[in-house]
Scaffold this active site. Sequence first.
Site, PDB file in Angstrom:
ATOM      1  CD  GLU A 147      -1.945  -2.172   1.278  1.00 23.55           C
ATOM      2  OE1 GLU A 147      -0.836  -2.737   1.644  1.00 23.55           O
ATOM      3  OE2 GLU A 147      -2.912  -3.055   0.883  1.00 23.55           O
ATOM      4  CG  HIS A 170     -11.308  -6.481   6.193  1.00 21.94           C
ATOM      5  ND1 HIS A 170     -10.460  -7.102   7.022  1.00 21.94           N
ATOM      6  CD2 HIS A 170     -10.652  -6.725   4.973  1.00 21.94           C
ATOM      7  CE1 HIS A 170      -9.460  -7.622   6.243  1.00 21.94           C
ATOM      8  NE2 HIS A 170      -9.437  -7.582   5.030  1.00 21.94           N
TER       9      HIS A 170
HETATM   10  C1  LIG Z   1      -2.474  -4.798   3.866  1.00 23.82           C
HETATM   11  C2  LIG Z   1      -3.739  -5.567   3.125  1.00 23.82           C
HETATM   12  N1  LIG Z   1      -3.702  -5.351   1.948  1.00 23.82           N
HETATM   13  C3  LIG Z   1      -4.585  -5.941   1.072  1.00 23.82           C
HETATM   14  C4  LIG Z   1      -5.556  -6.797   1.734  1.00 23.82           C
HETATM   15  C5  LIG Z   1      -6.565  -7.682   0.839  1.00 23.82           C
HETATM   16  N2  LIG Z   1      -6.140  -9.108   0.889  1.00 23.82           N
HETATM   17  C6  LIG Z   1      -6.286 -10.064   1.627  1.00 23.82           C
HETATM   18  S1  LIG Z   1      -5.848 -11.671   1.641  1.00 23.82           S
HETATM   19  C7  LIG Z   1      -4.714 -10.843   0.129  1.00 23.82           C
HETATM   20  C8  LIG Z   1      -3.917 -11.719  -0.444  1.00 23.82           C
HETATM   21  C9  LIG Z   1      -2.964 -12.552   0.251  1.00 23.82           C
HETATM   22  O1  LIG Z   1      -2.079 -13.300  -0.537  1.00 23.82           O
HETATM   23  P1  LIG Z   1      -1.263 -14.443   0.416  1.00 23.82           P
HETATM   24  O2  LIG Z   1      -0.232 -13.441   1.284  1.00 23.82           O
HETATM   25  O3  LIG Z   1      -0.472 -15.000  -0.782  1.00 23.82           O
HETATM   26  O4  LIG Z   1      -1.944 -15.152   1.248  1.00 23.82           O
HETATM   27  P2  LIG Z   1      -3.250 -16.301   0.778  1.00 23.82           P
HETATM   28  O5  LIG Z   1      -4.632 -15.538   0.758  1.00 23.82           O
HETATM   29  O6  LIG Z   1      -2.707 -16.859  -0.810  1.00 23.82           O
HETATM   30  O7  LIG Z   1      -3.404 -17.333   1.681  1.00 23.82           O
HETATM   31  C10 LIG Z   1      -5.025  -9.496   0.130  1.00 23.82           C
HETATM   32  C11 LIG Z   1      -4.602  -8.635  -1.146  1.00 23.82           C
HETATM   33  C12 LIG Z   1      -5.511  -7.198   3.018  1.00 23.82           C
HETATM   34  N3  LIG Z   1      -6.210  -7.910   4.042  1.00 23.82           N
HETATM   35  N4  LIG Z   1      -4.331  -6.223   3.825  1.00 23.82           N
END
Ligand SMILES: Cc1ncc(C[n+]2csc(CCOP(=O)(O)OP(=O)(O)O)c2C)c(N)n1
Lengths: 324, 324, 326, 326
Positions: free
Chosen positions: A60, A129
């Site tokens: 971000e 959220h």
């Molecule tokens: C700081 C932040 N940015 C964006 C999000 C939205 N978000 C939730 S899970 C996710 C993807 C996470 O990917 P990863 O770290 O690979 O974990 P996975 O979901 O694949 O287990 C995103 C972008 C968030 N919750 N927090």
Amino acid sequence: MREIKYREAISEALREEMIRDKTVFVMGEDVGQFGGVFQATATLYKDFGASRVLDTPISEAAIVGAALGSALAGLRPVAEIMFVDFTSIAMDQIANQCAKFHFMTGGQAIIPLVIRTQGGVGIGDAAQHSQSLEAWHAHIPGLKVVMPSTPADAKGLLKASIRDDNPVIFIEHKMLYLNEGPVPEDDDYMIPIGKADIKREGEDVTIIAWSKMVVDSLEAADDLEKEGIQAEVVDLRTLNPLDLETILTSVKKTSRVVIVHEACKTGGFGGEVAALIMENAFDYLDAPVERVTGLDTPIPYAEPLYRAVIPNPDWIKKGVKKIL
Amino acid sequence: MREIKYREAISEALREEMIRDKTVFVMGEDVGQFGGVFQATATLYKDFGASRVLDTPISEAAIVGAALGSALAGLRPVAEIMFVDFTSIAMDQIANQCAKFHFMTGGQAIIPLVIRTQGGVGIGDAAQHSQSLEAWHAHIPGLKVVMPSTPADAKGLLKASIRDDNPVIFIEHKMLYLNEGPVPEDDDYMIPIGKADIKREGEDVTIIAWSKMVVDSLEAADDLEKEGIQAEVVDLRTLNPLDLETILTSVKKTSRVVIVHEACKTGGFGGEVAALIMENAFDYLDAPVERVTGLDTPIPYAEPLYRAVIPNPDWIKKGVKKIL
Amino acid sequence: MQATKQEKIDLYRLMYRIRTFEEQSFVSFNKGLTHGVLHLCIGQEASAAGCIYDLKKEDYLATTHRGHGHVIAKGADLKRMFAELLGKETGYCRGRGGSMHIADMEIGILGANGIVGGGVPIAVGAGLAIKYRGLNRVALSFFGDATLNTGAFHEAANLASIWKLPVVFVCENNLYGISVSIKKACALDTLANRSAGYNIPGVCVDGNDVMAVREAANEAVERARNGEGPSFIECQTYRHMGHFTADDGKYRPDEEVKYWKEERDPIKNFAKQLLDDKEVTQGGLDSIHDEVKTEIEQAFKFAEESEPGHVDDLLEGVYNQPAANQ
Amino acid sequence: MQATKQEKIDLYRLMYRIRTFEEQSFVSFNKGLTHGVLHLCIGQEASAAGCIYDLKKEDYLATTHRGHGHVIAKGADLKRMFAELLGKETGYCRGRGGSMHIADMEIGILGANGIVGGGVPIAVGAGLAIKYRGLNRVALSFFGDATLNTGAFHEAANLASIWKLPVVFVCENNLYGISVSIKKACALDTLANRSAGYNIPGVCVDGNDVMAVREAANEAVERARNGEGPSFIECQTYRHMGHFTADDGKYRPDEEVKYWKEERDPIKNFAKQLLDDKEVTQGGLDSIHDEVKTEIEQAFKFAEESEPGHVDDLLEGVYNQPAANQ
Ligand SMILES: Cc1ncc(C[n+]2csc(CCOP(=O)(O)OP(=O)(O)O)c2C)c(N)n1
Ligand SMILES: Cc1ncc(C[n+]2csc(CCOP(=O)(O)OP(=O)(O)O)c2C)c(N)n1
Ligand SMILES: [Mg+2]
Ligand SMILES: [Mg+2]
């Protein structure tokens, strides 16, 4: 006029501005092929390709910082922060960089930049959220803060934000995306930033609200009408710059004011509006300005719990009756 | 009573609590050998060593996050963020993690954590090192916000903050560090969080202020006295929890209120206080609550410029006279 | 890389100009004319000069609190710089910004920055704009050793890497972030190794050898202009003075300071080399010194004589007003 | 590393329990009983089981939005987990937290987390407390591939490295962060290489091979307990379902999904191996399945029958009240 959804109004505004101006582009998490987690950028990727609709890593601070750098170097970025809660991660770039650069450089830096994000309570997204954080952003000189409540306002204000030569944070509401309403198709249709809108006229009380709370306030006003109470509903639309003139005109007409926001009460922007009304229209007030707001708590997860901490039309009606 | 400096009061509070409780420790940028850029942790490193006075990398988010994790695992961290402006980098950890963890875990997580920082306009530090951002922090349910104006309050409140089982942000003011005042030596001397203090009694007007603005308000009150105006100066000391009772008692006595803060006006905490006074003491007010605040601008660098945008005793006197 | 005699003289003059500027800033601070905090780059002139000398006007750079050298090397007007430090209307920021916020948008200086790490994403954003607009430019990002530990650096470096942006990251490793030794703040022996974590090529150079810096920088710039993506350069260097004007730097061992000042001074050493190589005579150097000193004096005089930053239109400067858009 | 038959059966049961829990959660979501967003870890059970099986009750872990598996492996009570998903008073967070905030402070579960990267500094802080207090514990930090690009990860990893904290970073590389392929978001072929940038040893293992994961994890845990500092493990794995319950995951190629579901299912493959190695009979597996299903049913029933989270004392829960301190 044809009716479209709030989220379609957003993507239409983006599409039109991207067609009009090649320097306008979109960046953010999952804004590309996925179309944004609320589908507000749906189809843009298909239409404009990966060079103008940039999927970013989960970064971000860098999203906002890179948007700023690109603006300084000739582009007009529209950067998406998926949830307003995550602006907390980019607050240095938002508050210390974007908002202050024009001033700090003695006017040299021109920053045509929009940060699109969305906030508010959804359906069980819990404390990280669901926030309404506009009070933070409205306390940053140099930043404009826009929070539309209808599809038409969303489109008109987003286009105006993109054409504005200042950093604008544009905060949508997750529970508005599926709302439908009439939206002009004119390419140059815009709503000026800094103009409130009287969404409903009335003589007895002024309800001041923004974002989703406008919808709830209108519902409350409909109910109140059945009881013979004529509420005027003022949709601020923009918190900064604030349209104090429209507020005061309404207050002077009704002499009674309820301010409604979803954010928790303490330190919410309602306090600012209430204080301004007192400062500028003290002698017109027949009752203290009433605030109907979220309670001072993180947003809980379970439905009965989160419903207990954010305003609804009933709370608004009670607030109105309290000061009548 | 012996007089010591505000910064000595801070380090004395830290020292006493570190001696009393082995789980109390200090971490932050340059807090060790250097003693903090404002010398508020001077000598602690010598006395307690590197294991209890931790110099960190420049990593504000991790400083607060690691402090939180250490609190969850049995420690009582006092984490320093060098300038309140840099809390913008740690806002996720402050607002989304520290402040909400107790609530989100249904009360399981106990978080005895203090974030020490300092803010306000100094002598030409410019826009990114001069802000007053307490309005952001006071808008975060779950966080306590403490802003002492005197050495005695600084010591008593810091000790109370360290012993509190909730996250506390403790905001000092860079222009207060060298101020001297009487400070008790008693190890268990504490000032309860959430209690305002009447720094000066008066009948004609209530001046509500916090942090350095208390000092300026007292100066203004002295001048006003010469003109026959008796101002009561209420030092909030803690913004959250807010001591509404003390505020209202004073307001009911004087019927006229000036709120003074250094932060820029729009969205400042003064709006909240003004709105609360209106809600709770509308019928007692003989004039609208007046706000004397910083202007809505980033803080400029040059002395004549920054002096033009933040309150001083003259502004406060004018504010008082406006509503008398 | 072959360098002409003229280039060498230019580089020498540039370093000397930076140092003299800084010395004058210090004098001015001690006289109470400049306030705020002032982070001098005395001792670090070679990395500024070496990295920036060959850049074009339209290339970009973003720098830090310790940015005077970079700004001067990019071609900033010394008069407007001093005027800014003195809070004058003729200053780069009309007295609104001061030392930590000097910028010159006309020549691609996207600002110094008061936030450690804050400028790195901005430089990367400029790189994004270069690529987006199909320009043949490059964006340089300057920062200190301690900045490597900020989240902002990390996120920005990753972005530059995945998008193959024309960015050069220049880490000026002066061994300390304020009082904290980089050995305490980062577990790497060579900071340039951090860039491997982003698949960005990294090199470590003697940051006090202006020719070595120049060579490394020009390679990186060429990669960037060729669309091969970002590079990382660690310039090992040292600040002769404290972190800021009020700091005596006593957390550093005396011998260390002495070593860097006496044995590793980039200007003294380059002068010696130029003399040894007979590229210049002592007389030649002396006249450079005289010219620069005169330039600095005149620039400072300009600043002193300028009127203070205007107070009356302060609030108009918070937002860019529509009229200013045209 | 040698594993006893009992351990293998335990690991199998654990993975099966995690999956069955997730499947029941999904059913519950589709019935409208669970709301909010639900991030299921079906397909990723081996990394949870393998990393956590040998931990002690007093060890710590911090996890993410996709944390059910870790929490279950650490010994969380399934009844209280389901109760939380259903927003009940008996839930871990009394209905205040939901899926993304499940924690059990009694057994070192320092919370799932809704902020990507948010939990990493917290785990590192727990590591700091372990070292400070001289305990023989370890803190595990779980996160996804996409989390590697957050500033929070970077700052926290660096902190753990310089202070040699007893932390194990476990990166569950399921190839995507929501819709974005890690290939687009990070320029490394092997994510474990990022840890070299912090001088933290990193390994990459088949995250769907529970025994391989366990071995890597135990090595890292041992290093931590021995005071040798943090380690980094990349577990290559895959989520069978969409990112959250409302996502159909259509951004992933069909063959890719099919491959991971059919060829690389950690539970199916481990069952096959156990059968091949004659560690268990089909009947033995069947009875594990039956036992787990019954356990899940009962846990879910408990949750359904519990009363909803209390509304009346919601505000009292914002701060820890003095009375609760004792
Ligand atoms: C700081 C932040 N940015 C964006 C999000 C939205 N978000 C939730 S899970 C996710 C993807 C996470 O990917 P990863 O770290 O690979 O974990 P996975 O979901 O694949 O287990 C995103 C972008 C968030 N919750 N927090
Ligand atoms: C985010 C942030 N944290 C802390 C500071 C205070 N600060 C200013 S300069 C500095 C040290 C920077 O060290 P380095 O990056 O090595 O640059 P150097 O000063 O050595 O040139 C610190 C901690 C800051 N300005 N911004
Ligand atoms: Mg340094
Ligand atoms: Mg992933």
